[in-house]
Enzyme design. Structure first.
Site, PDB file in Angstrom:
ATOM      1  N   HIS A 135       0.976  -0.653   0.050  1.00  0.00           N
ATOM      2  CA  HIS A 135      -0.242  -0.236  -0.164  1.00  0.00           C
ATOM      3  C   HIS A 135       0.500   0.839  -0.580  1.00  0.00           C
ATOM      4  O   HIS A 135       1.930   1.145   0.901  1.00  0.00           O
ATOM      5  CB  HIS A 135      -0.937  -0.131   1.279  1.00  0.00           C
ATOM      6  CG  HIS A 135      -0.221   0.221   2.635  1.00  0.00           C
ATOM      7  ND1 HIS A 135       0.205   1.237   3.138  1.00  0.00           N
ATOM      8  CD2 HIS A 135      -0.553  -0.947   3.683  1.00  0.00           C
ATOM      9  CE1 HIS A 135       1.125   0.536   4.194  1.00  0.00           C
ATOM     10  NE2 HIS A 135       0.708  -0.292   4.283  1.00  0.00           N
TER      11      HIS A 135
ATOM     12  N   CYS B 180       3.074  -5.021   6.659  1.00  0.00           N
ATOM     13  CA  CYS B 180       2.986  -4.037   5.967  1.00  0.00           C
ATOM     14  C   CYS B 180       3.969  -3.879   4.918  1.00  0.00           C
ATOM     15  O   CYS B 180       5.078  -3.646   4.790  1.00  0.00           O
ATOM     16  CB  CYS B 180       1.412  -3.153   5.330  1.00  0.00           C
ATOM     17  SG  CYS B 180       0.006  -4.114   6.364  1.00  0.00           S
TER      18      CYS B 180
END
Length: 480
Positions: free
Chosen positions: A436, A455
């Site tokens: 992301h 992440c």
């Protein structure tokens, strides 16, 4: 023959006068010599407190006073309990030099010399009181009662963002006058002493109201905004930072708020350390013969600040005048070079043996890079990324994109220790692990790479391209 008593009276008086004159003349000569010998030494019979200093020079008396003062102790008994502390920690201060001068007063004069032959002289040590040290000593004594008064004070609030008052309470303890008389007597005598003091009601020196005023003054000292513009971002001093910039201490029975310059400089140095950066070389993959195959990791230029001390002076001046400050760091960019890494020339160098035309994403956690491939051909990258830090390491293996959002809140519930709103271009590939965009991140790549909760954080423009390119089911390989 006539008897001596038959001498005429006038003759007897003459002889007596002559004899007295001769005696006084002899004594006078002795006293003069004695006085001359003791012009720079203490006379016989001179004591400082309980200690003889006869015949000592000023330097010898001074050293004796210092040594004796340092060795003396005070034992206090109250409420059936006892504490013993060095005299030097009670607040009694002995001026050794002034005491030596007092002990030598009169040396070199006839009257003082005559007096010293028949009468001892006791000189008390020259004593003063350090109020702050005496108050600390009093607090130590009062604690023996088990119900000592509590002084109003200034403490850090529970949220760490401000200074607040802590209330005062009355209690039981010793009389200040009784304690002070005891330690002054011990200091004047340069001797250890034991004193039994009476327990009584004691009011706090620092009231709650005084503590409230001191807390307000302390917060006002650092209320103005302080910002430093670095090559990457603007760093603003937080309330939690500023709390450390103020020290509140008791001074002669009052609370005094002062700037802690050492802590301010520590914060400034931290900003400088974050902004300064050594260059990090890029890596080129080469074959066994040294021939270039592909870029493995982009170079990361360094930064050298050029006006650190000017910024420091500007920030300190503003804080000391309680005015807002915004200082900008200037810098030179330091170019980075490239290192070579020998890898196999064939497809075995890849972390995934892709089918022709297969889209896949390579996430190299060692180099902190992401590269998009079609088969074994580079479609995008490599780009610098950040990944999971200690305790939140990024999982490794071969996975596939299974869920996508163009934007999404991340965390923001009681189960997560963070909250990021409207995170852009999100592609989940395993559980809660996703690729992301990270608009809050100021720097990517080695040196700042271990910063996520697992992440893969990607610069926003790159994450948008990747989100549009990678379909559902696209392979994602994470590895070291």
């Amino acid at each position: 023959m006539q008897h001596a008593n038959n001498f005429p009276l006038k003759s007897r008086l003459w002889w007596a006068t002559l004899a007295g004159a001769l005696f006084l003349a002899g004594v006078g000569v002795g006293i003069a010599d004695f006085t001359s010998d003791h012009s720079e030494r203490a006379l016989p019979g001179v004591h400082v407190g309980r200690h003889s200093v006869a015949g000592m020079t000023r330097e010898e008396i001074t050293q004796m006073v210092k040594n004796t003062y340092s060795a003396a102790q005070v034992t206090v008994q109250i409420a059936g309990k006892t504490t013993t502390v060095p005299l030097s920690q009670t607040g009694a201060r002995v001026n050794a030099e002034a005491t030596a001068d007092a002990a030598l007063a009169g040396s070199g004069t006839v009257n003082a010399a005559l007096h010293s032959l028949f009468m001892p002289t006791v000189i008390p040590a020259v004593v003063s009181t350090d109020s702050s040290a005496f108050n600390t000593f009093t607090d130590t004594v009062n604690k023996l009662t088990g119900s000592a008064p509590t002084q109003g004070s200034v403490v850090v609030a529970a949220d760490g963002n401000s200074l607040i008052s802590s209330p005062a309470t009355a209690g039981r303890g010793a009389s200040d006058t009784e304690l002070k008389d005891a330690i002054n007597a011990a200091a004047q005598d340069l001797s250890s002493t034991t004193v039994n003091v009476h327990e009584a009601h004691v009011d706090p020196r620092i009231t709650t109201e005084e503590a409230e005023q001191a807390a307000q003054a302390a917060n006002e000292l650092v209320s103005a905004a302080v910002e430093i513009v670095t090559p990457k971002e603007t760093i603003t001093a937080s309330p939690a930072d500023k709390v450390k910039w103020v020290t509140v201490k008791e001074n002669n029975g009052t609370l005094d708020a002062q700037l802690n310059i050492a802590e301010i400089n520590k914060w400034i140095d931290g900003v400088f350390q974050t902004a300064n950066r050594n260059p990090i070389n890029g890596i080129n993959n080469v074959d066994a013969a040294g021939q270039f195959i592909a870029l493995a990791r982009p170079a990361k230029p360094g930064v050298t600040l050029t006006n650190e001390e000017a910024v420091r002076a500007q920030i300190l001046k503003a804080i000391q005048s309680s005015t807002a400050a915004k200082a900008t760091l200037t810098f030179d960019e330091v170019p980075a070079g490239f290192d070579s890494r020998v890898v196999p020339a064939g497809p075995e160098r890849f972390a995934h043996q892709a089918r022709p035309g297969e889209k896949w994403v390579d996430v190299n956690l060692t180099d902190s890079t992401l590269t998009a491939y079609v088969g074994h051909e580079v479609a995008y990258g490599p780009i610098l990324i950040n990944h999971g830090g200690v305790g939140h390491e990024t999982v490794t293996g071969t996975f596939h994109v299974y869920l996508k959002y163009d934007k999404q809140d991340m965390g923001c519930t009681a189960d997560w220790p963070y909250c990021e709103r409207d995170v852009p271009w999100v592609s989940y590939w395993h559980g809660s692990y996703a690729l992301h965009g990270a608009p809050w991140v100021k720097e990517f790549g080695i040196g700042t790479d271990e910063s996520s909760h697992g992440c893969i954080n990607i610069p926003v423009p790159d994450s948008q391209w990747l989100w549009k390119w990678a379909e559902m089911g696209t392979t994602v390989v994470t590895h070291y």
